[in-house]
Write a protein that holds these residues in place. Sequence first.
Motif, PDB file in Angstrom:
ATOM      1  N   GLU A 154      20.928  16.107   9.462  1.00  0.00           N
ATOM      2  CA  GLU A 154      21.745  15.888   8.193  1.00  0.00           C
ATOM      3  C   GLU A 154      22.318  17.271   7.336  1.00  0.00           C
ATOM      4  OE1 GLU A 154      22.725  12.825   6.783  1.00  0.00           O
ATOM      5  OE2 GLU A 154      22.355  12.378   8.808  1.00  0.00           O
ATOM      6  N   GLU A 177      26.035  17.226   6.111  1.00  0.00           N
ATOM      7  CA  GLU A 177      26.546  17.526   4.644  1.00  0.00           C
ATOM      8  C   GLU A 177      27.334  18.779   4.671  1.00  0.00           C
ATOM      9  OE1 GLU A 177      26.159  15.473   2.049  1.00  0.00           O
ATOM     10  OE2 GLU A 177      25.614  14.149   3.286  1.00  0.00           O
ATOM     11  N   THR A 203      19.853  18.116   0.060  1.00  0.00           N
ATOM     12  CA  THR A 203      19.980  17.343   1.444  1.00  0.00           C
ATOM     13  C   THR A 203      18.672  17.113   1.773  1.00  0.00           C
ATOM     14  OG1 THR A 203      21.969  18.431   2.140  1.00  0.00           O
ATOM     15  CG2 THR A 203      20.898  17.112   3.867  1.00  0.00           C
ATOM     16  N   LYS A 235      22.750  15.353  -4.547  1.00  0.00           N
ATOM     17  CA  LYS A 235      22.003  14.683  -3.157  1.00  0.00           C
ATOM     18  C   LYS A 235      23.079  14.722  -1.880  1.00  0.00           C
ATOM     19  CE  LYS A 235      17.744  14.097  -4.481  1.00  0.00           C
ATOM     20  NZ  LYS A 235      16.590  14.738  -3.917  1.00  0.00           N
ATOM     21  N   THR A 236      24.299  14.734  -2.407  1.00  0.00           N
ATOM     22  CA  THR A 236      25.419  14.592  -1.135  1.00  0.00           C
ATOM     23  C   THR A 236      26.492  15.479  -1.721  1.00  0.00           C
ATOM     24  OG1 THR A 236      26.677  12.801  -2.245  1.00  0.00           O
ATOM     25  CG2 THR A 236      24.752  12.238  -0.908  1.00  0.00           C
TER      26      THR A 236
END
Length: 195
Positions: free
Chosen positions: A21, A25, A139, A171-172
């Motif tokens: 991840e 990201e 992340t 968060k993203t």
Amino acid sequence: MTFTPKSLCVFCGSKNGNDPEFVKEAQKLGKMMADQGVELVYGGGSIGIMGVIAEEVLAHGGRVTGVIPEFLQKFEVGHQNLNELIITESMHDRKRTMFERSDGFIVLPGGLGTMDETFEIMTWKQLRLHDKPIIVLDTKNYWQPFHQLVEATIAGDFAHEAVRDLYCLVKTAEDVFHSFKDLPNTREEVFTSHL
């Protein structure tokens, strides 16, 4: 305050880390930067998340400027296919150049160097040397210990509670650009409470 950057400095790791991840990201952020015409300014490396985000911006037609100290360039970790590669004499010169070439800062997962860059740019903001946004992309909760350490400085009365506004935790990759619509102003107390 709404913020529309022309260039963003990304602090991130020279390794990929142990969770896919982290890379995903970084790729999303790189594509979004290219799509919105935001230049990437970063540490100039071809490896790790540094290399990932640079490749993603370039793959989608974006502009990338790398800044790398000469001693690291000698290890052949510098990216050779950037729009611009600036070679500096020292790490200090590298950080100053990245600062001067950027409208704001995004922090992705990384190691000690990333932490060093993040704390220094936050400290400069606390000292009112700049008022550029600092967005920490958390992340998979990677930056929760960092956030808790900042909270500990407040709880221990080593920092005013207004230091929370020195950075924005998201968060993203999508949240990075959404956060630009409502950035808090830096309160005077982050500086004067230490005097």
